[in-house]
Design a protein around this motif. Structure first.
Motif, PDB file in Angstrom:
ATOM      1  N   THR A   5       0.679  -1.052  -0.042  1.00  0.00           N
ATOM      2  CA  THR A   5       0.130   0.228  -0.087  1.00  0.00           C
ATOM      3  C   THR A   5       1.076   1.352   0.016  1.00  0.00           C
ATOM      4  OG1 THR A   5      -1.550  -1.095   1.396  1.00  0.00           O
ATOM      5  CG2 THR A   5      -1.859   1.261   1.219  1.00  0.00           C
ATOM      6  N   ALA A   7       2.270   5.021   0.524  1.00  0.00           N
ATOM      7  CA  ALA A   7       2.195   6.150   1.805  1.00  0.00           C
ATOM      8  C   ALA A   7       1.118   6.943   1.354  1.00  0.00           C
ATOM      9  CB  ALA A   7       3.370   6.377   2.076  1.00  0.00           C
ATOM     10  N   GLU A   8       0.526   7.440   2.082  1.00  0.00           N
ATOM     11  CA  GLU A   8      -0.404   8.602   2.010  1.00  0.00           C
ATOM     12  C   GLU A   8       0.299  10.039   1.625  1.00  0.00           C
ATOM     13  OE1 GLU A   8      -4.647   9.426   3.530  1.00  0.00           O
ATOM     14  OE2 GLU A   8      -3.123  10.768   4.963  1.00  0.00           O
ATOM     15  N   HIS A   9      -0.072  10.548   0.820  1.00  0.00           N
ATOM     16  CA  HIS A   9       0.448  11.911   0.474  1.00  0.00           C
ATOM     17  C   HIS A   9       0.490  12.920   1.736  1.00  0.00           C
ATOM     18  CE1 HIS A   9       1.377  15.727  -1.358  1.00  0.00           C
ATOM     19  NE2 HIS A   9       1.850  15.332  -2.428  1.00  0.00           N
ATOM     20  N   ALA A  12      -2.961  14.809   1.854  1.00  0.00           N
ATOM     21  CA  ALA A  12      -4.408  14.254   1.624  1.00  0.00           C
ATOM     22  C   ALA A  12      -4.849  14.748   2.866  1.00  0.00           C
ATOM     23  CB  ALA A  12      -3.867  12.804   1.381  1.00  0.00           C
ATOM     24  N   ALA A  13      -4.568  14.998   4.006  1.00  0.00           N
ATOM     25  CA  ALA A  13      -5.132  15.129   5.309  1.00  0.00           C
ATOM     26  C   ALA A  13      -5.753  16.276   5.279  1.00  0.00           C
ATOM     27  CB  ALA A  13      -4.114  15.066   6.474  1.00  0.00           C
ATOM     28  N   ARG A  16      -8.983  15.697   3.008  1.00  0.00           N
ATOM     29  CA  ARG A  16      -9.989  14.746   3.733  1.00  0.00           C
ATOM     30  C   ARG A  16     -10.900  15.690   4.866  1.00  0.00           C
ATOM     31  NH1 ARG A  16      -6.739  10.728   4.688  1.00  0.00           N
ATOM     32  NH2 ARG A  16      -5.939  11.722   6.502  1.00  0.00           N
ATOM     33  N   LYS A  20     -14.950  14.837   3.548  1.00  0.00           N
ATOM     34  CA  LYS A  20     -15.047  13.546   4.300  1.00  0.00           C
ATOM     35  C   LYS A  20     -16.573  13.328   4.250  1.00  0.00           C
ATOM     36  CE  LYS A  20     -13.281  10.545   7.506  1.00  0.00           C
ATOM     37  NZ  LYS A  20     -12.543  10.174   8.925  1.00  0.00           N
ATOM     38  N   GLN A  49      -4.851  17.271  -6.300  1.00  0.00           N
ATOM     39  CA  GLN A  49      -5.194  17.662  -4.771  1.00  0.00           C
ATOM     40  C   GLN A  49      -5.351  19.223  -4.773  1.00  0.00           C
ATOM     41  OE1 GLN A  49      -1.286  16.384  -3.028  1.00  0.00           O
ATOM     42  NE2 GLN A  49      -2.384  14.761  -1.878  1.00  0.00           N
TER      43      GLN A  49
END
Length: 333
Positions: A5, A7-9, A12-13, A16, A20, A49
């Motif tokens: 998997t 890693a999240e950029h 991205a947080a 989100r 969400k 993004q």
């Protein structure tokens, strides 16, 4: 065999937080917004993004905390001249004019001729069918500064300078240009008005949509801006509509208030179908135009009251009339 998997950029947080869903998404804090915007300014986000972030922010509209965070994040990444003159007033011009000529420019130049040092900034050509500030200044024989360094020199020489967004930040201009791709305005249309990159103690800006008035007022308070005036201007520019009462949302230190300015005339002007920029210089040089003159002096009066040069509305209006009558032969000597 299962894959790894990715890693999240890091960005991205922030997407989100906004995206969400109706029950879990929320507004960002000022600190979160500042961090996100600094990443955007440094080019540390992917194009998809950035598009998602801008559109999600647009759908929900910006809170005062987010506006303040945006401004802090942008200012932290700007390259500003170390040697710059003190400025009395930061004046935003981010809308363009479609119904009436930009009479506010004559107000600003008349104030500058009387010693009020004004830094004006704006974004241009984002909406078709409008007259933008650089075009109008050219018709008046006033040059647009090509850089912040040129703006600083212009302020020293003439008490006035105007720069467009590319001269402030190519990155911000690039983001503003996404409107033609995304199809909607970005938060830059809101926050760009508040950048005040030369740290003027007083700031004046206008909006098209009244719900943004308290947003700008509260954001100014969060940013610690000493003096601010915000009102619904003609076409979204800092220009008084003299045939209508004007509610000015103001910040003066710790005081946040609303000032009601009365109409100056009972005559409602028709839409200007020609928008002949030559009329600007003609009126400056003495051609009679009662509506233009009421617009000019009415706008000047708000500035004079905001900056403390006049203690009351009546004093401000009288002082504006005198300053306009005593303007020099040319807008910039």
């Amino acid at each position: 065999m299962s894959g790894t998997t990715p890693a999240e950029h890091p960005f991205a947080a922030f997407v989100r937080i906004l995206g969400k869903g109706p029950n879990l998404s929320r507004a960002m804090t000022s600190e979160e917004t500042e961090t996100a915007v600094r990443m955007i300014m440094r080019g540390e986000v992917r194009p998809e993004q950035l598009g998602a972030f801008l559109c999600l922010m647009r759908v929900k509209t910006e809170t005062p905390e987010e506006v303040a965070g945006f401004v802090r994040g942008i200012r932290a990444e700007l390259s500003v001249p170390t040697q710059r003159p003190p400025v009395d007033l930061d004046w935003s011009s981010w809308a363009g004019k479609a119904r009436q000529l930009p009479w506010f420019l004559l107000a600003a130049l008349a104030l500058a001729a009387q010693g009020v040092r004004i830094f004006m900034h704006g974004a241009e050509h984002h909406t078709a069918g409008r007259v933008y500030t650089s075009e109008a200044l050219a018709a008046l024989g006033v040059a647009t500064a090509g850089s912040l360094e040129q703006a600083a020199a212009g302020l020293e020489q003439h008490n006035f300078a105007y720069v467009t967004l590319p001269a402030i930040s190519p990155r911000l201009h690039e983001i503003m240009e996404l409107r033609q791709i995304l199809g909607v305005r970005s938060p830059l249309h809101t926050v760009g008005r508040k950048l005040n990159i030369f740290d003027a103690p007083a700031q004046i800006l206008a909006v098209t949509h009244p719900p943004y008035l308290p947003v700008h007022q509260q954001a100014a308070h969060l940013l610690g801006q000493p003096k601010v005036a915000i009102f619904k201007g003609e076409g979204g520019e800092v220009e008084r509509r003299p045939h209508k009462p004007c509610t000015v949302y103001r910040v003066d230190g710790e005081l946040a208030c609303e000032d009601e300015w009365p109409a100056l005339t009972t005559i409602t002007p028709p839409k200007d179908e020609v928008m002949d920029l030559g009329r600007l210089l003609a009126v400056w040089q003495g051609q009679s135009d009662p509506h233009a003159e009421a617009t000019i002096t009415g706008t000047m009066a708000i500035v004079l009251h905001l900056t403390g040069r006049a203690a009351s509305q009546s004093e401000a209006q009288a002082m504006a009339g005198t300053m306009w009558a005593e303007r020099p032969e040319r807008p910039v000597a």
